[in-house]
Design a protein around this motif. Structure first.
Motif, PDB file in Angstrom:
ATOM      1  N   GLU A  42      90.038  54.552  87.905  1.00  0.00           N
ATOM      2  CA  GLU A  42      91.147  55.522  88.345  1.00  0.00           C
ATOM      3  C   GLU A  42      90.682  57.009  88.189  1.00  0.00           C
ATOM      4  O   GLU A  42      90.442  57.922  88.930  1.00  0.00           O
ATOM      5  CB  GLU A  42      92.290  55.054  88.482  1.00  0.00           C
ATOM      6  CG  GLU A  42      93.508  55.643  89.185  1.00  0.00           C
ATOM      7  CD  GLU A  42      93.263  55.414  90.608  1.00  0.00           C
ATOM      8  OE1 GLU A  42      93.689  56.275  91.597  1.00  0.00           O
ATOM      9  OE2 GLU A  42      92.662  54.442  91.105  1.00  0.00           O
ATOM     10  N   HIS A  68      91.393  59.843  90.770  1.00  0.00           N
ATOM     11  CA  HIS A  68      92.457  59.309  91.259  1.00  0.00           C
ATOM     12  C   HIS A  68      92.629  59.526  92.737  1.00  0.00           C
ATOM     13  O   HIS A  68      93.583  60.125  93.171  1.00  0.00           O
ATOM     14  CB  HIS A  68      93.575  60.472  90.646  1.00  0.00           C
ATOM     15  CG  HIS A  68      93.851  60.309  89.214  1.00  0.00           C
ATOM     16  ND1 HIS A  68      94.466  58.945  88.362  1.00  0.00           N
ATOM     17  CD2 HIS A  68      93.159  60.775  88.118  1.00  0.00           C
ATOM     18  CE1 HIS A  68      94.262  59.167  87.135  1.00  0.00           C
ATOM     19  NE2 HIS A  68      93.360  60.286  86.974  1.00  0.00           N
ATOM     20  N   HIS A 104      93.845  57.551  94.840  1.00  0.00           N
ATOM     21  CA  HIS A 104      95.152  56.771  95.255  1.00  0.00           C
ATOM     22  C   HIS A 104      96.488  57.265  94.757  1.00  0.00           C
ATOM     23  O   HIS A 104      97.369  56.975  94.757  1.00  0.00           O
ATOM     24  CB  HIS A 104      95.192  55.510  94.926  1.00  0.00           C
ATOM     25  CG  HIS A 104      93.843  54.553  95.551  1.00  0.00           C
ATOM     26  ND1 HIS A 104      92.897  54.213  94.679  1.00  0.00           N
ATOM     27  CD2 HIS A 104      93.631  54.568  96.695  1.00  0.00           C
ATOM     28  CE1 HIS A 104      91.959  53.848  95.456  1.00  0.00           C
ATOM     29  NE2 HIS A 104      92.312  53.860  96.834  1.00  0.00           N
ATOM     30  N   CYS A 124      96.724  55.880  85.210  1.00  0.00           N
ATOM     31  CA  CYS A 124      95.564  55.270  84.367  1.00  0.00           C
ATOM     32  C   CYS A 124      96.452  53.838  83.812  1.00  0.00           C
ATOM     33  O   CYS A 124      95.871  52.903  83.255  1.00  0.00           O
ATOM     34  CB  CYS A 124      94.850  55.925  83.389  1.00  0.00           C
ATOM     35  SG  CYS A 124      95.935  56.287  81.877  1.00  0.00           S
TER      36      CYS A 124
END
Length: 57
Positions: free
Chosen positions: A37, A42, A44, A48
């Motif tokens: 991620e 990131h 989305h 983490c």
């Protein structure tokens, strides 16, 4: 000159406070990240999920 063996690195995600073992780090573009991620920036807006870390990109 003595060589230094670095075993732990800070995640390259700016907002992330995680420190990970080099052997387990996710490598992207020559940088070490604590997870996919963070490595993917990131997409989305997910964190983490490591305790105490509030990064979301």
């Amino acid at each position: 000159m003595a060589s230094v063996n670095v075993e732990m690195v800070k995640c390259a995600c700016e907002d992330c406070v995680c420190v990970v073992p080099v052997a387990k780090a996710v490598s992207r573009d020559g940088k070490a990240f604590c997870c996919d991620e963070c490595a993917e920036g990131h997409p989305h807006q997910a964190g983490c999920d490591h305790a105490g870390c509030t990064c979301h990109g």
